[in-house]
Design a protein around this motif. Structure first.
Motif, PDB file in Angstrom:
ATOM      1  N   TRP A  47     -15.882 -38.782 -20.363  1.00  0.00           N
ATOM      2  CA  TRP A  47     -16.946 -39.922 -20.581  1.00  0.00           C
ATOM      3  C   TRP A  47     -17.716 -40.238 -19.237  1.00  0.00           C
ATOM      4  O   TRP A  47     -18.844 -40.610 -19.692  1.00  0.00           O
ATOM      5  CB  TRP A  47     -16.332 -40.892 -21.065  1.00  0.00           C
ATOM      6  N   LEU A  50     -21.755 -39.327 -19.562  1.00  0.00           N
ATOM      7  CA  LEU A  50     -22.544 -40.462 -20.257  1.00  0.00           C
ATOM      8  C   LEU A  50     -22.493 -41.879 -19.567  1.00  0.00           C
ATOM      9  O   LEU A  50     -23.616 -42.504 -19.763  1.00  0.00           O
ATOM     10  CB  LEU A  50     -21.661 -40.783 -21.616  1.00  0.00           C
ATOM     11  N   VAL A  51     -21.440 -42.301 -19.126  1.00  0.00           N
ATOM     12  CA  VAL A  51     -21.374 -43.548 -18.249  1.00  0.00           C
ATOM     13  C   VAL A  51     -22.415 -43.479 -16.959  1.00  0.00           C
ATOM     14  O   VAL A  51     -23.358 -44.351 -16.739  1.00  0.00           O
ATOM     15  CB  VAL A  51     -20.114 -44.046 -17.563  1.00  0.00           C
ATOM     16  N   PHE A  54     -25.887 -43.684 -18.209  1.00  0.00           N
ATOM     17  CA  PHE A  54     -26.360 -44.905 -18.569  1.00  0.00           C
ATOM     18  C   PHE A  54     -26.797 -45.756 -17.387  1.00  0.00           C
ATOM     19  O   PHE A  54     -27.606 -46.674 -17.102  1.00  0.00           O
ATOM     20  CB  PHE A  54     -25.399 -45.749 -19.369  1.00  0.00           C
ATOM     21  N   GLY A 228     -24.894 -50.077 -23.241  1.00  0.00           N
ATOM     22  CA  GLY A 228     -24.246 -48.610 -23.645  1.00  0.00           C
ATOM     23  C   GLY A 228     -23.279 -48.449 -22.703  1.00  0.00           C
ATOM     24  O   GLY A 228     -22.442 -47.543 -22.886  1.00  0.00           O
ATOM     25  N   MET A 229     -23.495 -48.699 -21.242  1.00  0.00           N
ATOM     26  CA  MET A 229     -22.715 -48.238 -20.282  1.00  0.00           C
ATOM     27  C   MET A 229     -21.355 -48.844 -20.431  1.00  0.00           C
ATOM     28  O   MET A 229     -20.528 -47.858 -20.210  1.00  0.00           O
ATOM     29  CB  MET A 229     -23.466 -48.693 -19.062  1.00  0.00           C
ATOM     30  N   TYR A 230     -21.159 -50.026 -20.802  1.00  0.00           N
ATOM     31  CA  TYR A 230     -19.869 -50.509 -20.932  1.00  0.00           C
ATOM     32  C   TYR A 230     -19.073 -50.205 -22.201  1.00  0.00           C
ATOM     33  O   TYR A 230     -18.050 -50.324 -22.435  1.00  0.00           O
ATOM     34  CB  TYR A 230     -19.985 -52.029 -20.719  1.00  0.00           C
ATOM     35  N   SER A 232     -19.541 -47.016 -23.301  1.00  0.00           N
ATOM     36  CA  SER A 232     -18.919 -45.705 -22.703  1.00  0.00           C
ATOM     37  C   SER A 232     -17.731 -46.070 -22.107  1.00  0.00           C
ATOM     38  O   SER A 232     -16.718 -45.216 -21.972  1.00  0.00           O
ATOM     39  CB  SER A 232     -19.963 -45.125 -21.911  1.00  0.00           C
ATOM     40  N   ALA A 235     -14.874 -46.770 -24.310  1.00  0.00           N
ATOM     41  CA  ALA A 235     -14.540 -45.566 -24.645  1.00  0.00           C
ATOM     42  C   ALA A 235     -13.643 -44.567 -23.974  1.00  0.00           C
ATOM     43  O   ALA A 235     -12.677 -43.838 -24.245  1.00  0.00           O
ATOM     44  CB  ALA A 235     -15.672 -44.737 -25.389  1.00  0.00           C
ATOM     45  N   ALA A 236     -14.129 -44.598 -22.815  1.00  0.00           N
ATOM     46  CA  ALA A 236     -13.356 -43.860 -21.626  1.00  0.00           C
ATOM     47  C   ALA A 236     -12.203 -43.892 -21.492  1.00  0.00           C
ATOM     48  O   ALA A 236     -11.233 -43.417 -21.104  1.00  0.00           O
ATOM     49  CB  ALA A 236     -14.263 -43.799 -20.357  1.00  0.00           C
ATOM     50  N   VAL A 241     -14.002 -49.569 -29.451  1.00  0.00           N
ATOM     51  CA  VAL A 241     -15.480 -49.974 -29.226  1.00  0.00           C
ATOM     52  C   VAL A 241     -16.334 -50.510 -30.416  1.00  0.00           C
ATOM     53  O   VAL A 241     -16.481 -50.083 -31.322  1.00  0.00           O
ATOM     54  CB  VAL A 241     -16.084 -48.615 -28.524  1.00  0.00           C
ATOM     55  N   THR A 246     -17.919 -54.935 -26.194  1.00  0.00           N
ATOM     56  CA  THR A 246     -18.677 -54.299 -25.306  1.00  0.00           C
ATOM     57  C   THR A 246     -19.205 -55.511 -24.488  1.00  0.00           C
ATOM     58  O   THR A 246     -19.272 -55.638 -23.233  1.00  0.00           O
ATOM     59  CB  THR A 246     -19.546 -53.657 -25.791  1.00  0.00           C
TER      60      THR A 246
END
Length: 326
Positions: A47, A50-51, A54, A228-230, A232, A235-236, A241, A246
């Protein structure tokens, strides 16, 4: 020697706080279980791109906010210089124990040859007001999510409200003081060599209202990207989620970053905030995953900062080759 004493004490204090933060981080990891923390961090590897993407988006939005208040001469700054200066700012902010103030000094010095020292310094002050206002804006949905999840009387809800109100007042106060102060005149009177820059500063701090609105909008956009970052990050680590979850996770970050700003890079403080409020994030039974949220966000910052430092070194090498006599 007298003028150097305060600076020496400040450096020593920041060094001590940094050491204390690292010690706190070590204690937190030991308490949560080093093996479990390592397992969570390694398991999140898929993940991380993606983090990082973002986080880069967040960083780019804040850079554009700064550009918005550089004045009409901002178009004279080559985009290559703007990107390099922005990466320099990020590297100082993420790695060097100098805080946002030190990073802003580095960025202002880089832009000064194009827009003037006074205007570069004024932009740093004006964009800080936008950052604080955006913090208030994002605190509202985060507070609603926290209150809906763990109740209005939860400590996180109270601290988030206090942080949001405090940053909102600080942002409005910053913009008001910056626009009405005559710091440049005072500097020019006290230090004649700074008279020209002081005049530029007084003129530049009164940025057009449109520029301030655009800068604040970019700062708010940065906070939206951060959602979006948090998501991700959750999810990581294998957590559920949802938008509410979030926003709660982001709320913990806001509280930790706000109240831990006195520690360089908030090291140990952000991780501690996730450990304390693991119940709000739904991870009271697994504190290792809770503190891994902050650890993974820090890893993303180090990856971006490390890549930025490498890019800056390559740019300098290429510039040296081009300018070398044949």
């Amino acid at each position: 020697m007298a003028p150097e004493a305060p600076a020496t004490w400040k450096r020593a204090l920041r060094a001590l706080l940094l050491i204390a933060g690292i010690a706190m981080l070590a204690i937190l990891i030991r308490g949560a279980g080093p093996e479990r923390v390592l397992e969570t961090v390694i398991g999140a590897a898929a993940w991380m791109p993606l983090v990082i993407a973002f986080d880069l988006g967040f960083f780019a939005c804040e850079a554009m906010a700064h550009r918005a208040v550089l004045g009409p001469r901002r178009t004279e700054i080559p985009w290559s210089r703007f990107v390099r200066s922005s990466f320099l700012y990020y590297c100082v902010l993420a790695i060097a124990p100098l805080g946002r103030a030190g990073a802003e000094v580095a960025r202002a010095a880089s832009f000064a040859p194009w827009v003037g020292g006074g205007r570069a310094a004024a932009a740093a002050a004006n964009v800080q007001g936008g950052v604080l206002i955006a913090n208030l804006v994002i605190s509202v949905p985060c507070w609603i999510a926290v209150s809906s999840t763990v109740g209005v009387d939860h400590a996180l809800a109270w601290l988030l409200a206090l942080n949001g109100i405090g940053t909102g007042i600080a942002g409005a106060f910053t913009l008001l003081i910056v626009r009405r102060s005559r710091v440049g005149t005072w500097l020019g009177t006290r230090f004649p060599r700074l008279a020209k820059m002081g005049a530029e500063l007084d003129d530049a701090v009164v940025a057009p209202r449109r520029d301030l609105i655009v800068a604040t909008a970019w700062c708010c956009a940065a906070r939206i990207v951060q959602i979006g970052m948090y998501a991700s990050l959750l999810a990581a680590i294998g957590a559920s989620v949802t938008l509410g979850g979030t926003l709660v996770a982001l709320g913990v970050h806001l509280v930790g970053a706000g109240f831990g700003d006195f520690v360089p890079n908030q090291i140990g403080i952000l991780e501690g905030a996730y450990r304390i409020f693991a119940d709000a994030v739904g991870l009271a039974h697994d504190p290792a995953r809770a503190i891994s949220i902050a650890l993974l966000a820090r890893v993303a910052q180090f990856v971006i900062a490390g890549s930025g430092m490498l890019a800056l070194a390559m740019w300098r090498r290429d510039a040296a080759v081009v300018s070398a006599p044949s």
